[in-house]
Scaffold this motif. Structure first.
Motif: not given
Length: 496
Positions: A388-411
């Motif tokens: 569950n800790e691993l899943r939480g960390q991966i979910e955090t990573q996924l959320a951060l990567e989606k933010t990176v993707l959104t920033n890529s769309f913006g740039s």
């Protein structure tokens, strides 16, 4: 003085000949509608006729050149309009993607649309030819903008100028939690992904050479000194930590050959930002089909790895095809790819695709962990807690990567706006040249009419005048015949 019959006969024949010459002159003018039949008839008229004829021939050639130029420029303008439409559509898709939440299939659909639009811009517009000549390749109109086939036998050494304002602040995910049976929840927590930022520039190519000459950055600092920095080659495959290739020390510059990224440490970036004239020299050997040929965009040199033959290309962006459109007037009819079709749009789309691929990998990892959780024995609380800790960390990573993707769309939206502006400048320059071409065409048409009229006044006979003078010469000739027949008809006996 004694006047004999022979004298009268000779004088009469001489006068009749003069009259016949005049008679013949006006007869020829009336028949040919020309004032002269040979240059000796009137050298002044003959010289003027040659000058008018030469001028009309030149005007006709200029008109032919203008027709060719108009066709070339009309085709170029049409293609540039299509490029602008393609960039606008990419911007619209990025705007749509940046303001919404999408699942994997929807992301794949958007990426597919972006890739198709980028391919359209380069493969169909940039590589467009007119009458067998490529529009955007400068002097080398017989060489396409893109490689027709994949090639890996020629190494290009490319010097690419980089606008310092195009070096963007880039946020990325650093570190990730990886599944391991021997890891505890604390271990996974210590591997937590972090949101980091750096400054990054995308080169015009990815899949660059890892080995070979050093990749160097040259720029002028704030004091006006030329500085050269050797970048550290940081391969993605050598990362020991997730996205380590995006994590330089403050005095380092990373060159990432797989992705074509130049990543600046903070201290180096501050020095570069305060200066000017930044360029990067790097090498690339492997080109895919439909990759842009570097010689159409950059100062570069090549070496054939089979034959050893070398070549240099130094005038990309300065290859003006000039047509002579009037006396001592030339006009540039072409627009080069460096001014109209930037490679940055394609690279931005590739970057978005890479971000989407990273998200897809993380989603697969998350699905794998969730499968492990569902398969885990409920009584094994320690393993469940770790997972569950691993899943939480991966979910955090996924959320951060989606933010990176959104920033890529913006740039990419910002980049599209800039490229649309640049295209507007190119179209405006093209339109100004086209307007000049139209004005010159109108002037030549008027000049042709004026020259034709002047030539007609110089060489064409006045038929009314020629007819009257022809009749006068005819009457005079008949009168001379009558008078001569009376004189020569008398004999010596008539005077005795």
């Amino acid at each position: 003085m004694r006047v004999t019959n022979n004298m009268m006969r000779d004088n009469s024949l001489m006068n009749m000949q003069k009259n016949k010459n005049v008679y013949n002159e006006y007869l020829n003018q009336y028949n040919t509608q020309r004032k002269i039949q040979r240059p000796s008839d009137d050298p002044t008229v003959a010289v003027r006729e040659l000058k008018f004829r030469t001028e009309i021939a030149e005007i006709e050639q200029y008109q032919t050149n203008i027709e060719d130029a108009v066709s070339w420029m009309n085709e170029t303008e049409t293609v540039m309009d299509h490029v602008t439409k393609g960039i606008t559509d990419i911007k619209d898709y990025c705007t749509q993607a940046a303001t919404g939440t999408y699942d994997a299939k929807q992301r794949a659909d958007i990426v597919a649309q972006l890739k198709e639009l980028a391919d359209y811009i380069y493969e169909q517009c940039g590589n467009h030819d007119y009458a067998g000549r490529y529009l955007f390749t400068g002097y080398r109109t017989d060489v396409p903008l893109l490689f027709k086939d994949a090639q890996d036998n020629v190494t290009y050494t490319i010097t690419e100028n980089i606008e310092i304002n195009s070096i963007n602040k880039y946020q990325y995910v650093y570190g990730e939690a990886e599944y391991d049976d021997g890891k505890s929840g604390t271990d996974y927590a210590n591997e937590a992904s972090m949101f980091e930022s750096t400054h990054r520039a995308l080169l015009s190519y990815d899949s660059c050479d890892k080995d070979g000459q050093d990749v160097t950055l040259t720029y002028t600092d704030a004091a006006g000194n030329t500085k050269t920095v050797t970048a550290i080659t940081k391969s993605v495959s050598d990362d020991s930590t997730y996205n380590e290739h995006l994590h330089p020390a403050e005095n380092e510059v990373y060159y990432v050959p797989e992705t074509g990224e130049i990543v600046f440490g903070d201290a180096v970036y501050d020095d570069v930002r305060a200066g000017s004239d930044l360029s990067v020299t790097y090498q690339k050997t492997a080109f895919e089909k439909d990759d842009a040929r570097p010689e159409h965009y950059f100062v570069c040199s090549t070496v054939d790895n089979v034959t050893g033959v070398t070549a240099k290309y130094t005038n990309a962006g300065n290859q003006k095809i000039n047509y002579q459109i009037n006396f001592s007037q030339t006009l540039t009819v072409n627009t080069e790819a460096t001014d109209a079709i930037s490679l940055s749009i394609g690279r931005a789309v590739e970057d978005i695709m890479n971000r989407c691929n990273d998200i897809e990998v993380i989603e697969e990892k998350l699905a794998s962990v969730e499968k492990r959780i569902s398969d885990c024995d409920e009584g094994d609380t320690e393993t469940l807690a770790n997972l569950n800790e691993l899943r939480g960390q991966i979910e955090t990573q996924l959320a951060l990567e989606k933010t990176v993707l959104t920033n890529s769309f913006g740039s990419t939206i910002t980049l599209c706006d800039n490229e649309i502006t640049n295209m507007g400048v190119a179209v405006a320059d093209h339109g100004a040249r086209y307007a000049r071409l139209e004005m010159t065409k109108t002037r030549l048409d008027n000049q042709e009419i004026d020259t034709d009229e002047a030539r007609s006044d110089n060489i064409d006979a006045n038929l009314g005048e020629a007819y009257i003078k022809f009749n006068e010469a005819d009457l005079l000739y008949q009168a001379i015949l009558n008078a001569t027949s009376k004189v020569l008809g008398q004999s010596l006996l008539d005077f005795i």
